[in-house]
Write an enzyme that holds these catalytic residues in place. Structure first.
Site, PDB file in Angstrom:
ATOM      1  CG  HIS A  88      -7.572  -4.580  -2.595  1.00 13.44           C
ATOM      2  ND1 HIS A  88      -8.654  -3.813  -2.939  1.00 13.44           N
ATOM      3  CD2 HIS A  88      -6.650  -3.700  -2.103  1.00 13.44           C
ATOM      4  CE1 HIS A  88      -8.396  -2.532  -2.673  1.00 13.44           C
ATOM      5  NE2 HIS A  88      -7.187  -2.438  -2.185  1.00 13.44           N
ATOM      6  CG  ASP A  92     -12.577  -4.177  -3.817  1.00 16.98           C
ATOM      7  OD1 ASP A  92     -11.492  -4.021  -4.400  1.00 16.98           O
ATOM      8  OD2 ASP A  92     -12.713  -4.036  -2.589  1.00 16.98           O
ATOM      9  CD1 TRP A 100     -11.135  -6.516  -0.929  1.00 15.83           C
ATOM     10  CD2 TRP A 100      -9.372  -6.101   0.379  1.00 15.83           C
ATOM     11  NE1 TRP A 100     -11.024  -5.151  -0.772  1.00 15.83           N
ATOM     12  CE2 TRP A 100      -9.950  -4.863   0.008  1.00 15.83           C
ATOM     13  CE3 TRP A 100      -8.234  -6.081   1.204  1.00 15.83           C
ATOM     14  CZ2 TRP A 100      -9.451  -3.636   0.438  1.00 15.83           C
ATOM     15  CZ3 TRP A 100      -7.738  -4.849   1.625  1.00 15.83           C
ATOM     16  CH2 TRP A 100      -8.338  -3.655   1.245  1.00 15.83           C
ATOM     17  NE  ARG A 119      -3.565   2.179   2.721  1.00 15.07           N
ATOM     18  CZ  ARG A 119      -3.606   2.769   3.914  1.00 15.07           C
ATOM     19  NH1 ARG A 119      -3.053   2.208   4.963  1.00 15.07           N
ATOM     20  NH2 ARG A 119      -4.212   3.917   4.064  1.00 15.07           N
ATOM     21  CG  HIS A 135      -1.640   5.052  -0.866  1.00 15.01           C
ATOM     22  ND1 HIS A 135      -2.496   5.481   0.111  1.00 15.01           N
ATOM     23  CD2 HIS A 135      -2.327   4.116  -1.551  1.00 15.01           C
ATOM     24  CE1 HIS A 135      -3.648   4.831   0.029  1.00 15.01           C
ATOM     25  NE2 HIS A 135      -3.563   3.977  -0.976  1.00 15.01           N
TER      26      HIS A 135
END
Ligand code: TBV
Length: 253
Positions: free
Chosen positions: A157, A201, A173, A30, A34
């Site tokens: 994910h 999603d 997930w 992540r 980002h």
């Protein structure tokens, strides 16, 4: 000087040791996303330049929790002063994916670090409550990425979970959130009550352009891994102004 194969192996070992001790692979993926995902192809601002380590960018709502990941990598940065923060954040991400059983992603070192005045404005990362047109138009096409990239990268994910105190969403997930595989895509096609499936999603299953990729990746793990590696390399190089001392070619060793 390009980074030698020995140095690269030392960095990989330091990161692997961290992931063996603390199962923080998901948040490192992540973090890399980002940092890179702020790229704007038109103004050529943002991208994989480690501007995420500065205020105000690190305090943007979408980055909640990432200060922890940045601090976790600082001792490794101290051991590797020859590696830029921007390279470290992207290498931490691809190493985290390989450590979780995912594909090997081609990588080259040589990303220059941004200065604090290079922080991007808030609002460039996606909003989990929005659907396909936001994902496609506001975010990924702005970065210069395609529909196929969006679906392949969403497979990240496979790893990790939502945290109530960060995004307001809670839970993983997939059934094995420390394993990088293609289960995410079957869950998007048939959401399970006990697993997370955000509006963004779900948009992958309902959008007519996205859905064929979701169906393919749900049944063909090798195709997902191959496409994922290509899309993730693109993501990891967004906006990078390579210097003369950068590695000439990407390798997976
Ligand atoms: C965490 C949502 C990699 N992603 C994550 C959270 C949320 C989103 C939970 C944060 C938390 O509470 O800790 C709400 N991220 C989004 C949404 C979008 C988004 C909706 C937009 C569409 N994600 C991602 C890509 C990649 C990731 C392209 C990597 C390549 N994100 C990611 C991981 C984790 C989150 C591995 O965006 C788990 C972190 C395209 C952890 O466990 O700490 C899928 C896509 O960008 C949306």
């Amino acid at each position: 000087m390009p980074v030698s194969a020995e140095r690269r192996a030392e960095l990989r070992q330091a990161l692997t040791k961290l992931y063996d001790e603390v199962p923080c692979n998901p948040i490192m993926v992540r973090l890399g996303w980002h940092d890179a995902g702020t790229y704007d192809a038109e103004s050529k601002t943002g991208g994989a330049n480690a501007s995420i380590r500065f205020d105000p960018e690190v305090t943007h709502g979408a980055n909640a929790g990432l200060k922890w990941a940045i601090e976790k990598l600082q001792p490794i940065k101290d051991q590797f002063p020859d590696i830029s923060y921007a390279d470290l954040y992207q290498y931490a991400s691809i190493t985290a994916i390989a450590h979780a059983g995912g594909p090997k992603i081609p990588f080259r070192f040589g990303r220059p670090d941004a200065k604090d005045e290079d922080c991007t404005p808030d609002g460039r990362l996606p909003d989990a409550n929005k659907g396909a047109s936001h994902l496609r138009g506001d975010v990924f096409h702005r970065m210069g990425l395609t529909d196929k990239d969006i679906v392949a990268l969403s497979g990240a994910h496979a790893l990790g979970r939502g945290h109530k105190d960060r995004s307001g969403f809670e839970g993983p997930w997939t059934s094995e959130p420390l394993k990088f595989d293609n289960e995410y895509f079957s869950n998007v096609l048939a959401p399970k009550d006990d697993l997370l499936c955000l509006p963004s999603d779900k948009a992958l299953a309902s959008d007519p352009e996205f859905r064929p990729f979701v169906e393919k990746y749900a049944t063909d793990k090798d195709a997902f891994f191959a496409d994922y590696a290509v899309s993730h390399q693109k993501l990891s190089e967004l906006g990078v102004k390579w210097t003369d001392s950068a590695d000439a070619e990407a390798t997976t060793d």
